[in-house]
Scaffold this motif. Structure first.
Motif, PDB file in Angstrom:
ATOM      1  N   ALA A  14      73.949  89.468  48.931  1.00 17.59           N
ATOM      2  CA  ALA A  14      72.593  89.512  49.483  1.00 17.59           C
ATOM      3  C   ALA A  14      72.504  88.443  50.560  1.00 17.59           C
ATOM      4  O   ALA A  14      73.060  87.357  50.404  1.00 17.59           O
ATOM      5  CB  ALA A  14      71.572  89.269  48.387  1.00 17.59           C
ATOM      6  N   TYR A  15      71.867  88.773  51.669  1.00 17.37           N
ATOM      7  CA  TYR A  15      71.622  87.762  52.697  1.00 17.37           C
ATOM      8  C   TYR A  15      70.280  87.115  52.386  1.00 17.37           C
ATOM      9  O   TYR A  15      69.318  87.814  52.070  1.00 17.37           O
ATOM     10  CB  TYR A  15      71.572  88.398  54.088  1.00 17.37           C
ATOM     11  CG  TYR A  15      72.896  88.955  54.553  1.00 17.37           C
ATOM     12  CD1 TYR A  15      73.901  88.100  55.005  1.00 17.37           C
ATOM     13  CD2 TYR A  15      73.135  90.327  54.544  1.00 17.37           C
ATOM     14  CE1 TYR A  15      75.123  88.615  55.446  1.00 17.37           C
ATOM     15  CE2 TYR A  15      74.352  90.839  54.987  1.00 17.37           C
ATOM     16  CZ  TYR A  15      75.332  89.983  55.435  1.00 17.37           C
ATOM     17  OH  TYR A  15      76.527  90.484  55.871  1.00 17.37           O
ATOM     18  N   SER A  16      70.227  85.799  52.476  1.00 20.63           N
ATOM     19  CA  SER A  16      68.940  85.145  52.288  1.00 20.63           C
ATOM     20  C   SER A  16      68.288  84.995  53.655  1.00 20.63           C
ATOM     21  O   SER A  16      68.876  85.315  54.674  1.00 20.63           O
ATOM     22  CB  SER A  16      69.144  83.794  51.618  1.00 20.63           C
ATOM     23  OG  SER A  16      70.143  83.085  52.292  1.00 20.63           O
ATOM     24  N   SER A  43      74.177 103.424  59.635  1.00 26.04           N
ATOM     25  CA  SER A  43      74.022 102.051  60.093  1.00 26.04           C
ATOM     26  C   SER A  43      73.174 101.270  59.087  1.00 26.04           C
ATOM     27  O   SER A  43      72.197 101.782  58.570  1.00 26.04           O
ATOM     28  CB  SER A  43      73.358 102.086  61.475  1.00 26.04           C
ATOM     29  OG  SER A  43      72.987 100.800  61.844  1.00 26.04           O
ATOM     30  N   GLY A  44      73.609 100.056  58.768  1.00 27.27           N
ATOM     31  CA  GLY A  44      72.872  99.226  57.821  1.00 27.27           C
ATOM     32  C   GLY A  44      73.218  99.484  56.370  1.00 27.27           C
ATOM     33  O   GLY A  44      72.633  98.892  55.464  1.00 27.27           O
ATOM     34  N   SER A  45      74.226 100.344  56.097  1.00 28.97           N
ATOM     35  CA  SER A  45      74.543 100.679  54.708  1.00 28.97           C
ATOM     36  C   SER A  45      75.400  99.614  54.020  1.00 28.97           C
ATOM     37  O   SER A  45      75.626  99.686  52.819  1.00 28.97           O
ATOM     38  CB  SER A  45      75.212 102.052  54.638  1.00 28.97           C
ATOM     39  OG  SER A  45      76.365 102.124  55.435  1.00 28.97           O
ATOM     40  N   GLY A  46      75.901  98.632  54.787  1.00 30.84           N
ATOM     41  CA  GLY A  46      76.640  97.544  54.167  1.00 30.84           C
ATOM     42  C   GLY A  46      78.127  97.526  54.466  1.00 30.84           C
ATOM     43  O   GLY A  46      78.870  96.698  53.927  1.00 30.84           O
ATOM     44  N   LYS A  47      78.585  98.396  55.353  1.00 33.28           N
ATOM     45  CA  LYS A  47      80.022  98.526  55.628  1.00 33.28           C
ATOM     46  C   LYS A  47      80.621  97.226  56.190  1.00 33.28           C
ATOM     47  O   LYS A  47      81.662  96.753  55.725  1.00 33.28           O
ATOM     48  CB  LYS A  47      80.277  99.690  56.619  1.00 33.28           C
ATOM     49  CG  LYS A  47      79.660 101.017  56.189  1.00 33.28           C
ATOM     50  CD  LYS A  47      79.949 102.138  57.174  1.00 33.28           C
ATOM     51  CE  LYS A  47      79.389 101.910  58.577  1.00 33.28           C
ATOM     52  NZ  LYS A  47      77.895 101.890  58.626  1.00 33.28           N
ATOM     53  N   SER A  48      79.959  96.671  57.205  1.00 35.44           N
ATOM     54  CA  SER A  48      80.501  95.457  57.828  1.00 35.44           C
ATOM     55  C   SER A  48      80.427  94.264  56.886  1.00 35.44           C
ATOM     56  O   SER A  48      81.298  93.390  56.919  1.00 35.44           O
ATOM     57  CB  SER A  48      79.754  95.134  59.129  1.00 35.44           C
ATOM     58  OG  SER A  48      80.016  96.129  60.089  1.00 35.44           O
ATOM     59  N   THR A  49      79.413  94.253  56.036  1.00 39.99           N
ATOM     60  CA  THR A  49      79.317  93.164  55.052  1.00 39.99           C
ATOM     61  C   THR A  49      80.518  93.220  54.116  1.00 39.99           C
ATOM     62  O   THR A  49      81.148  92.185  53.844  1.00 39.99           O
ATOM     63  CB  THR A  49      77.993  93.278  54.266  1.00 39.99           C
ATOM     64  OG1 THR A  49      76.908  93.161  55.185  1.00 39.99           O
ATOM     65  CG2 THR A  49      77.898  92.196  53.203  1.00 39.99           C
ATOM     66  N   LEU A  50      80.852  94.419  53.644  1.00 41.01           N
ATOM     67  CA  LEU A  50      82.028  94.576  52.785  1.00 41.01           C
ATOM     68  C   LEU A  50      83.284  94.111  53.527  1.00 41.01           C
ATOM     69  O   LEU A  50      84.105  93.373  52.975  1.00 41.01           O
ATOM     70  CB  LEU A  50      82.158  96.042  52.347  1.00 41.01           C
ATOM     71  CG  LEU A  50      83.419  96.393  51.560  1.00 41.01           C
ATOM     72  CD1 LEU A  50      83.497  95.583  50.266  1.00 41.01           C
ATOM     73  CD2 LEU A  50      83.465  97.887  51.246  1.00 41.01           C
TER      74      LEU A  50
HETATM   75  N1  LIG Z   1      73.865  87.982  58.929  1.00 34.66           N
HETATM   76  C1  LIG Z   1      72.927  88.733  58.351  1.00 34.66           C
HETATM   77  N2  LIG Z   1      71.756  88.180  57.910  1.00 34.66           N
HETATM   78  C2  LIG Z   1      70.810  88.943  57.308  1.00 34.66           C
HETATM   79  N3  LIG Z   1      70.919  90.260  57.079  1.00 34.66           N
HETATM   80  C3  LIG Z   1      72.070  90.867  57.490  1.00 34.66           C
HETATM   81  C4  LIG Z   1      73.123  90.143  58.138  1.00 34.66           C
HETATM   82  N4  LIG Z   1      74.122  91.008  58.429  1.00 34.66           N
HETATM   83  C5  LIG Z   1      73.716  92.212  57.978  1.00 34.66           C
HETATM   84  N5  LIG Z   1      72.495  92.135  57.414  1.00 34.66           N
HETATM   85  C6  LIG Z   1      71.739  93.243  56.772  1.00 34.66           C
HETATM   86  O1  LIG Z   1      72.547  93.731  55.701  1.00 34.66           O
HETATM   87  C7  LIG Z   1      72.488  95.171  55.637  1.00 34.66           C
HETATM   88  C8  LIG Z   1      73.904  95.728  55.807  1.00 34.66           C
HETATM   89  O2  LIG Z   1      74.358  95.452  57.138  1.00 34.66           O
HETATM   90  P1  LIG Z   1      75.831  95.765  57.602  1.00 34.66           P
HETATM   91  O3  LIG Z   1      76.769  95.287  56.558  1.00 34.66           O
HETATM   92  O4  LIG Z   1      75.987  95.218  58.963  1.00 34.66           O
HETATM   93  O5  LIG Z   1      75.820  97.367  57.614  1.00 34.66           O
HETATM   94  P2  LIG Z   1      76.683  98.416  58.476  1.00 34.66           P
HETATM   95  O6  LIG Z   1      77.940  97.736  58.936  1.00 34.66           O
HETATM   96  O7  LIG Z   1      76.922  99.545  57.522  1.00 34.66           O
HETATM   97  O8  LIG Z   1      75.820  98.841  59.626  1.00 34.66           O
HETATM   98  C9  LIG Z   1      71.515  95.588  56.735  1.00 34.66           C
HETATM   99  O9  LIG Z   1      70.261  95.741  56.139  1.00 34.66           O
HETATM  100  C10 LIG Z   1      71.538  94.422  57.697  1.00 34.66           C
HETATM  101  O10 LIG Z   1      70.309  94.320  58.386  1.00 34.66           O
END
Ligand SMILES: Nc1ncnc2c1ncn2[C@@H]1O[C@H](COP(=O)(O)OP(=O)(O)O)[C@@H](O)[C@H]1O
Ligand SMILES: [Mg+2]
Length: 262
Positions: A14-16, A43-50
């Protein structure tokens, strides 16, 4: 294709901040040696976060990642630096990934120097070899990163990723900025490199047609969760999740009722 390389279990992040977001929730997946897992989702599904968690660029809040039998999230210091050799990355925007004033030579010498691969006198030959493996002419090494085309730059990014002889490359929207012809050439190169080197790919894209072209298995992500996972052919022919059905419907040639105009 059965040696397990990567095992992700119950990953959560979770991002704070002002708008706290649960970016990934209870994500579990596996990747075998020599395999491509396509990760697709809106977009926004969490792929880049993973991706960032697996590359140890950000810390997750919970869950476990085992890579080649090692607890990846527990690594610190020298063992983590050694592990970075084995997990490389290619992102969407190669200009952002390089110092734009650097030459191609500099961009490829960096990983060799940082990871202590070969010696200085051997660098030009090593870099020539890398350029050859990604289908670029040796003369390109003297050009600056911002003076070559987007497709060439993405080939340099791939050359840099394979320079450390990794087991796995995480590709996050790696072909999304390229036009259709260049995109096809880069996908062919990736498949060819995988065949030659036994690489594993976690191939991330919002575009199911691109994912289908390179993946053995596909995982579909939505709102931070994996909502479907299976062999690429089965997922695209008979998606079980609502998200999967929407993604398939958006690609006309996967849709038997739709027009084959893609
Ligand atoms: N650095 C960050 N700080 C706060 N929220 C973030 C940050 N990066 C991504 N998010 C949020 O986390 C969720 C997943 O984002 P992300 O992993 O970039 O998805 P994707 O790569 O699938 O588009 C989105 O709701 C995005 O707005
Ligand atoms: Mg992303």
């Amino acid at each position: 294709m059965s040696t397990l390389l990567l095992k992700v279990d119950g990953l959560r992040k979770a991002y704070s901040g002002a708008r706290a977001t649960v970016a990934i929730e209870d994500v579990s997946l596996t990747l075998a040696a020599g395999e491509t897992l396509g990760l697709v989702g809106p977009s926004g599904s969490g792929k880049s976060t993973l991706a960032r968690v697996l590359l140890r660029l950000i810390e997750p809040d919970g869950g476990r990642v085992e890579f080649a039998g090692v607890d990846l999230l527990a690594l610190r210091g020298a063992p983590l630096r050694r592990m970075r050799k084995r997990i490389q990355m290619v992102f969407q925007d190669p200009l952002a990934a390089f110092n734009p004033r650097a030459t191609v030579f500099d961009a490829l010498a960096d990983p060799l120097r940082i990871h202590g691969i070969g010696d200085r006198p051997g660098r030009p030959a090593a870099i020539m070899g890398l350029l050859e493996r990604v289908g670029l002419p040796a003369e390109l090494m003297h050009r600056s990163i911002n003076a070559i085309s987007g497709g060439q730059r993405q080939r340099v990014a791939i050359a840099r990723a394979i320079a450390t002889r990794p087991d796995m490359i995480v590709l996050d929207e790696a072909v999304s900025a390229l036009d259709v012809t260049v995109r096809g050439q880069i996908l062919d190169l990736l498949v060819e490199l995988q065949r030659a080197e036994g690489l594993s790919y976690l191939f991330i894209s919002h575009d199911l047609a691109v994912i289908r072209a390179v993946s053995h298995r596909i995982a579909i992500m939505d709102h931070g969760r994996i909502v479907e996972e299976g062999p690429a052919s089965a997922v695209t022919a008979r998606p079980r999740s609502e998200t999967g059905r929407e993604l398939v419907a958006a690609v006309p040639r996967f849709n038997p009722q739709g027009k084959a105009n893609d």
